[in-house]
Write a protein that holds these residues in place. Structure first.
Motif, short mmCIF file in Angstrom:
data_model
loop_
_atom_site.label_atom_id
_atom_site.label_comp_id
_atom_site.label_asym_id
_atom_site.label_seq_id
_atom_site.Cartn_x
_atom_site.Cartn_y
_atom_site.Cartn_z
N ASP A 84 48.02 34.61 38.07
CA ASP A 84 47.25 34.46 39.32
C ASP A 84 48.21 33.50 40.21
O ASP A 84 48.35 33.70 41.36
N HIS A 143 51.23 35.36 41.36
CA HIS A 143 50.96 36.22 42.33
C HIS A 143 50.57 35.53 43.51
O HIS A 143 51.15 36.04 44.70
N ARG A 144 50.15 34.30 43.82
CA ARG A 144 49.59 33.81 44.99
C ARG A 144 50.81 33.10 45.55
O ARG A 144 51.00 33.14 46.57
N GLU A 182 53.24 35.79 46.98
CA GLU A 182 52.49 36.09 48.43
C GLU A 182 52.70 35.13 49.47
O GLU A 182 52.99 35.33 50.84
N ARG A 205 36.37 37.57 38.21
CA ARG A 205 35.82 37.05 39.63
C ARG A 205 35.53 35.74 39.69
O ARG A 205 35.55 35.04 40.54
N ASN A 237 37.75 33.16 40.31
CA ASN A 237 38.44 33.16 41.61
C ASN A 237 40.14 33.63 41.46
O ASN A 237 40.86 33.29 42.13
N LYS A 251 42.94 36.51 42.24
CA LYS A 251 43.18 37.50 42.89
C LYS A 251 43.11 38.98 42.27
O LYS A 251 43.62 38.92 41.21
N ARG A 252 42.61 39.74 43.07
CA ARG A 252 42.47 41.09 42.44
C ARG A 252 43.81 41.78 42.32
O ARG A 252 44.64 41.74 43.00
N ASP A 303 44.48 28.50 49.17
CA ASP A 303 45.15 29.98 49.04
C ASP A 303 46.10 29.94 47.88
O ASP A 303 46.20 31.03 47.37
N GLY A 352 44.08 28.38 44.22
CA GLY A 352 42.79 29.10 44.08
C GLY A 352 41.59 28.26 44.00
O GLY A 352 40.58 28.45 43.53
#
Length: 631
Positions: A48, A51-52, A55, A103, A106, A108-109, A427, A430
């Protein structure tokens, strides 16, 4: 500084360069044969973070993470408790559990969560292509990959083919041409002997072969474990992935076999960067359901909350192993408390009249800039989350120092600090900073979910005792406050249409019939638990008063010899006992938390006394409002 990562395939640090405008990220997901534990969550959180951060750096990320819902471990759970009598129902039960855990953490999908059972045609096509090019062979209805037909076998795990330690059942070894060959397709269903080691001793042994099977050109059967990830990743991403993430224990044989079968089928490089996450150690061994040294994600979330768990994981880089213990979780709790308190302090100070536009604090503003720079450098250094979190904690110290030393605050400096906490801590990391104000002054209602579920419990009791009129009235009142309740057979779900503000003071105007807008609730919702609710609150108020008296005396004596760390521990232990004796633990934690985790000096404590006591008083007013509704 550009992002660099440690590639397992080469064993070297490499600059990250995606093939296109979109980063293709595949995360090797979970076999859904049990509830997820903290070992699984460690992989999730670090993936995660990757990924974050990608982005945040401006990349578009297509993230695919699979669920393996076809496996002998799932078959072993058939007939257990209320899991169901088929492999599919057991898998569905635990898939729902895992999604809920994701979920709650927390995360990200992902762009898509593919399941093996819905990709059987894709898997069959991939196996057929390997048979056609001579890299696989049939044997008694099964299909095996020929490792001798692929020159690069062993490169990922840095092994030579003749030195590999291969293990497989005796009947499978008899069908294979080489000991290292692996199954792409297994004939028939799951043999009862193959699930014995995974099946509970309290369950009857399976008498016949079980599990789902599908028709294929070479016979009825099931896909092998390794072929599943190749098929799903290439189906939803591309023949060549940018990043493949997985646990270090999967490098061999699983990921080694993925490389072989994928590249043999496509003649393309399967994954350009292989990132492997170190294992979580518990009780001196790898956390594993088979060993039994596990703490489930659900249990950990109930005990510590999402922010403490994420802080725990972010204390160690993804490639290193991490140890789970009480001391490590206590440290994570302390770090989160330090960070969240600094955020709350900055928000409160910036919202006060003591924050001025003309005041400039060079030290605060430079601390914000240094934090942003240090955080970025750390994350670009192979996702070094440990150093990144250290940078955020330095900013927390800088914020507290500014508030402690100044009577007039630098508004813009505090604004920059808040933005940095929310961007990098929220952001990217998380973390969920509590009670973030919205533009109109409303705040999140943190206790709403538990209050709603408590009311639904009362409603369910009424339904079970046959008081359907009263249950319907509860449903109507919930609908009046924006909670839509839907009964589907034995399952009840709800959806919140809106949250009203939690802030309320006497004499203020309200949004509904003169009632406070914190959480409007009728007394009938509380008649079942009125007495224990009042008893718990009264006991807590009395006990906390003693805590505050002790705390005041402890710091009011200038000659005190009690070290702050020791007093903090004692206060935390005391408050823990308070919470454990209360039946409304989640609600109470919101305001009891103001009594714990304080590590500052006496001067800082005196400064914060009035502010914290005001919080304490205001929250108590909210609780007493609910009691008044009961009268």
């Amino acid at each position: 500084m550009t992002l660099s990562v440690t590639n397992t395939l080469t064993g070297e640090r490499e600059e990250f360069e995606p093939r296109g405008d979109e980063v293709l990220l595949y995360v090797c997901g979970l076999t859904v044969s049990d509830h997820a534990h903290l070992g699984h969550a460690r992989l999730w959180v670090h993936a995660d973070m990757m990924h974050r951060w990608l982005e945040y750096q401006g990349y578009d990320v297509r993230h695919v993470e699979n669920f393996t819902d076809v496996n002998e471990k799932i078959v072993a759970r058939v007939g257990e408790d209320d899991l169901g009598e088929t492999e599919a129902t057991v898998a569905d039960y635990f898939t729902n559990s895992v999604i809920q855990d994701m979920r709650e953490l927390n995360l990200k999908r992902a762009t898509v969560y593919p399941r093996v059972s819905e990709h059987i045609p894709t898997i069959i096509d991939l196996v057929e292509s390997l048979l056609e090019n001579g890299c696989a062979y049939e044997s008694n209805g099964s299909v095996y990959f020929d490792v001798t037909a692929f020159d690069g076998y062993g490169d990922l795990s840095n092994q030579q083919l003749d030195e590999m330690d291969t293990q497989s059942p005796a009947d499978e070894r008899a069908e294979k041409q080489h000991p290292a060959d692996f199954a792409l397709w297994k004939a028939g269903a799951v043999d009862p002997d193959d699930v014995t080691e995974h099946r509970s001793e309290n369950l009857d042994s399976l008498e016949t072969a079980r599990g789902q099977t599908w028709s294929a050109p070479w016979g009825e059967g099931r896909p092998g474990w390794h072929i599943e990830c190749s098929a799903m990743s290439m189906d939803h991403l591309d023949e060549t992935l940018d990043i493949h993430v997985g646990g270090r224990d999967l490098v061999f044989p699983h990921h080694e076999n993925e490389v072989a079968q994928s590249e043999a089928a496509t003649n393309q490089q399967f994954a350009r960067y292989w990132l492997h996450v170190g294992l979580l150690q518990s009780a001196g061994d790898k956390m594993s359901s088979s060993i039994g040294n596990i703490l489930t994600v659900k249990e950990a979330l109930d005990e510590y909350g999402v922010n403490v768990l994420r802080m725990f994981y972010l204390a160690t880089g993804y490639r290193s192993e991490q140890t789970l213990g009480e001391s490590e979780l206590a440290e994570a709790t302390e770090r989160w408390d330090q960070l969240s308190r600094a955020y709350e302090t900055a928000v409160e100070a910036s919202n006060s009249t003591d924050a001025y536009a003309v005041v400039e604090s060079e030290s605060l503003r430079s601390s914000v800039s240094e934090t942003q720079s240090s955080f970025t450098s750390a994350m670009n250094d192979d996702f070094n989350v440990r150093k990144a979190m250290a940078a955020l904690l330095e900013l927390a110290t800088a914020v507290n120092r500014h508030i402690d030393s100044q009577e007039r605050y630098d508004y813009y400096g505090l604004y920059m600090a808040i933005e940095t906490f929310e961007a990098l801590g929220g952001d990217v990391c998380g973390l969920e900073f509590g009670n973030r104000s919205t533009g109109d002054g409303t705040v999140e209602v943190e206790v709403a979910e538990e209050l709603i579920e408590l009311i639904l419990d009362v409603r369910e009791t009424e339904r079970e005792t046959g008081n359907y009129d009263r249950a319907d009235k509860l449903r109507e009142r919930l609908n009046d406050i924006g909670v839509e309740v839907e009964d589907n057979g034995e399952k009840t779900t709800y959806r919140v249409r809106e949250y009203w503000t939690r802030e309320w003071s006497k004499g203020s105007s309200s949004k509904r019939d003169g009632q406070p807008t914190w959480f409007w609730v009728h007394s009938r919702f509380w008649f079942r638990f009125r007495f224990w609710f009042e008893e718990s609150i009264m006991y807590i108020l009395w006990r906390c008063k003693q805590v505050w008296i002790c705390r005041n005396a402890e710091y009011s004596n200038p000659n005190t010899s009690i070290k702050p760390a020791i007093s903090v521990r004692k206060r935390c232990e005391c408050v823990h006992r308070i919470i454990s004796r209360s039946k409304m633990s989640t609600i109470l934690k919101i305001w009891v938390s103001h009594l714990t985790g304080f590590t500052g000096c006496a001067t800082e404590w005196r400064r914060r006394w009035n502010r914290d006591f005001c919080h304490f008083k205001r929250i108590c007013e909210h609780l007493l409002i609910l009691i008044c509704f009961c009268n």
